[in-house]
Scaffold this motif. Structure first.
Motif, PDB file in Angstrom:
ATOM      1  N   ARG A  26       0.835  -1.198   0.000  1.00 58.17           N
ATOM      2  CA  ARG A  26       0.000   0.000   0.000  1.00 58.17           C
ATOM      3  C   ARG A  26       0.874   1.254   0.000  1.00 58.17           C
ATOM      4  O   ARG A  26       0.570   2.235  -0.686  1.00 58.17           O
ATOM      5  CB  ARG A  26      -0.913  -0.028   1.221  1.00 58.17           C
ATOM      6  N   ALA A  27       1.964   1.230   0.760  1.00 59.73           N
ATOM      7  CA  ALA A  27       2.859   2.388   0.819  1.00 59.73           C
ATOM      8  C   ALA A  27       3.545   2.627  -0.520  1.00 59.73           C
ATOM      9  O   ALA A  27       3.665   3.771  -0.979  1.00 59.73           O
ATOM     10  CB  ALA A  27       3.893   2.181   1.919  1.00 59.73           C
ATOM     11  N   ARG A  28       4.004   1.561  -1.171  1.00 58.73           N
ATOM     12  CA  ARG A  28       4.643   1.713  -2.473  1.00 58.73           C
ATOM     13  C   ARG A  28       3.677   2.323  -3.487  1.00 58.73           C
ATOM     14  O   ARG A  28       4.045   3.200  -4.281  1.00 58.73           O
ATOM     15  CB  ARG A  28       5.154   0.359  -2.966  1.00 58.73           C
ATOM     16  N   ALA A  29       2.434   1.857  -3.459  1.00 56.10           N
ATOM     17  CA  ALA A  29       1.438   2.388  -4.392  1.00 56.10           C
ATOM     18  C   ALA A  29       1.149   3.862  -4.135  1.00 56.10           C
ATOM     19  O   ALA A  29       0.888   4.630  -5.064  1.00 56.10           O
ATOM     20  CB  ALA A  29       0.153   1.568  -4.287  1.00 56.10           C
TER      21      ALA A  29
ATOM     22  N   GLY B 123      15.691  13.060   1.023  1.00 58.62           N
ATOM     23  CA  GLY B 123      16.778  12.118   1.296  1.00 58.62           C
ATOM     24  C   GLY B 123      16.377  10.670   1.432  1.00 58.62           C
ATOM     25  O   GLY B 123      17.225   9.824   1.748  1.00 58.62           O
ATOM     26  N   LEU B 124      15.120  10.336   1.203  1.00 55.83           N
ATOM     27  CA  LEU B 124      14.683   8.944   1.264  1.00 55.83           C
ATOM     28  C   LEU B 124      15.072   8.212  -0.009  1.00 55.83           C
ATOM     29  O   LEU B 124      14.986   8.757  -1.110  1.00 55.83           O
ATOM     30  CB  LEU B 124      13.171   8.872   1.462  1.00 55.83           C
ATOM     31  N   LEU B 125      15.472   6.952   0.140  1.00 54.80           N
ATOM     32  CA  LEU B 125      15.961   6.189  -1.008  1.00 54.80           C
ATOM     33  C   LEU B 125      14.860   5.427  -1.731  1.00 54.80           C
ATOM     34  O   LEU B 125      15.049   5.023  -2.883  1.00 54.80           O
ATOM     35  CB  LEU B 125      17.044   5.206  -0.548  1.00 54.80           C
ATOM     36  N   ALA B 126      13.734   5.204  -1.079  1.00 59.70           N
ATOM     37  CA  ALA B 126      12.680   4.400  -1.706  1.00 59.70           C
ATOM     38  C   ALA B 126      11.373   4.601  -0.956  1.00 59.70           C
ATOM     39  O   ALA B 126      11.348   5.129   0.153  1.00 59.70           O
ATOM     40  CB  ALA B 126      13.066   2.916  -1.705  1.00 59.70           C
ATOM     41  N   ALA B 127      10.282   4.170  -1.589  1.00 59.97           N
ATOM     42  CA  ALA B 127       8.982   4.133  -0.929  1.00 59.97           C
ATOM     43  C   ALA B 127       8.749   2.729  -0.380  1.00 59.97           C
ATOM     44  O   ALA B 127       9.417   1.772  -0.750  1.00 59.97           O
ATOM     45  CB  ALA B 127       7.876   4.516  -1.914  1.00 59.97           C
ATOM     46  N   GLY B 128       7.774   2.629   0.523  1.00 58.38           N
ATOM     47  CA  GLY B 128       7.448   1.341   1.108  1.00 58.38           C
ATOM     48  C   GLY B 128       7.648   1.365   2.608  1.00 58.38           C
ATOM     49  O   GLY B 128       8.042   2.384   3.189  1.00 58.38           O
ATOM     50  N   ALA B 129       7.363   0.247   3.253  1.00 53.83           N
ATOM     51  CA  ALA B 129       7.631   0.077   4.675  1.00 53.83           C
ATOM     52  C   ALA B 129       9.066  -0.409   4.812  1.00 53.83           C
ATOM     53  O   ALA B 129       9.376  -1.551   4.461  1.00 53.83           O
ATOM     54  CB  ALA B 129       6.659  -0.913   5.294  1.00 53.83           C
ATOM     55  N   LEU B 130       9.933   0.458   5.284  1.00 57.67           N
ATOM     56  CA  LEU B 130      11.364   0.200   5.244  1.00 57.67           C
ATOM     57  C   LEU B 130      11.988   0.230   6.635  1.00 57.67           C
ATOM     58  O   LEU B 130      11.446   0.848   7.557  1.00 57.67           O
ATOM     59  CB  LEU B 130      12.074   1.241   4.376  1.00 57.67           C
TER      60      LEU B 130
END
Length: 370
Positions: free
Chosen positions: A122-125, A337-344
């Motif tokens: 859901r976070a990536r979307a 500064g975040l490298l990606a989306a999603g639950a990380l």
């Protein structure tokens, strides 16, 4: 009271007048950032805003999820310190996902950590990055484990221990601990996160040359390191306690697990704990926090359990660290500064070396091997 504007990305501290929220707002102000201060008490918000030299405020309450959603626009950064998170945390998480905002929280509650990581798709979307347990629970362990695994890439097991001397606790921390009493823990086994009773394992770590006992707990390290190290088969996280207390913790968790199998009894005990253990009761003062010393030890091991690499960090009060690292992460996220989306996990979100620099700047020290 000025409602938050949506004319540009901003940082919102939700739960700003609570103990951890106030420390985080102060840490942001020290970095030259004026966040939106959000919570349910207008008078307390105005008082904090004045103490910080002026800041926007907004009333929002988890009992009214729409009020939490109204705080955010796309690209904003929400820092949630509203605990206990199992009871109050979900509206902020859902609000960030609905808005396409980035999300950080200060939880140490294993079941809620699991809930956040389950929102990865859901976070990536949504284009959101979700960073749960972004404080003393469990940033230093993720960092130490990442460094140990980088030194020993062949390792298939990681074990992390957290230790404190002279710790103080806030009302929110005590309420969170009470709320988790009847909840299931988990661990990484055979490459999968599985349910496992909290306190199921007890072991000893070498902490600055002294053996110290610790008991197993759920943490974000069970989820995060497998992104960068998919070969990991087992991960355990431990909380340091004196040996008698660790044994008592294990016995208590066995009893709680048995009681949790009787739903009416479980509900009754949870209601009693909620009434007895209040969350908004403040926390240790600066003098008390100055006495606290903390260590984190991470070990990378081979399939036979032999140690391949060990990384140790030490620092001061966990609440001060939590506020400092949340403020750094929120500012860094706002700046792109975040490298990606999603639950990380922390390292996947910012990079291992950048994270180590931030942790050191927040007052922690890495100790040489041996």
């Amino acid at each position: 009271m000025t409602p938050p504007a949506h004319d540009g990305p901003k940082i919102v501290v939700f739960g700003a007048t609570g103990y951890t929220g106030r420390l985080t707002a102060e840490a942001l102000a020290a970095r030259g950032i004026s966040p939106v201060l959000a919570g349910r008490n207008p008078a307390a918000l105005n008082e904090l805003a004045a103490a910080l030299g002026g800041a926007r405020t907004a009333v929002a309450d988890v009992a009214d999820p729409a009020s939490v959603r109204a705080l955010l626009g796309r690209g904003d950064v929400l820092v949630s310190t509203v605990g206990p998170f199992l009871r109050h945390g979900r509206p902020a998480l859902d609000a960030a996902l609905s808005a396409g905002a980035h999300y950080l929280d200060s939880t140490g509650e294993g079941p809620f950590i699991r809930t956040v990581f389950e929102q990865d798709d859901r976070a990536r979307a949504a284009g959101s990055t979700l960073l749960t347990a972004f404080g003393f629970d469990y940033v230093p362990g993720n960092l130490a484990a990442g460094l140990a695994l980088r030194a020993a890439p062949e390792a298939v097991r990681a074990e992390v221990g957290y230790f404190m001397d002279h710790p103080g606790t806030s009302g929110g921390t005590r309420a969170s601990m009470a709320g988790m009493l009847f909840e299931s823990g988990f661990a990484l086994r055979s490459g999968r996160v599985v349910t496992e009773r909290t306190g199921a394992r007890i072991r000893s770590f070498d902490v600055a040359g002294t053996p110290r006992t610790a008991v197993s707990i759920p943490g974000s390290e069970h989820f995060a390191p497998t992104r960068s190290h998919p070969h990991l088969r087992e991960v355990d996280v431990y909380l340091g306690l004196p040996t008698p207390a660790a044994q008592g913790f294990r016995a208590g968790s066995q009893l709680a697990a048995a009681l949790a199998k009787v739903p009416p009894l479980k509900r009754g005990l949870e209601v009693a704990l909620t009434r007895t253990v209040k969350g908004s009761t403040g926390g240790p003062g600066a003098a008390s926090r100055g006495r606290t010393r903390a260590w984190v030890v991470a070990e990378a091991r081979d399939n036979s359990g032999n140690p391949l690499a060990t990384v140790t960090f030490s620092g001061g009060d966990p609440y001060d660290f939590t506020a400092a690292i949340l403020a750094w992460a929120a500012q860094t996220a706002l700046g792109g500064g975040l490298l990606a989306a999603g639950a990380l996990g922390p390292a996947d979100a910012f990079g291992l070396d950048v994270l180590q620099t931030a942790v050191v700047e927040a007052g922690w020290t890495r100790h040489p091997a041996g």
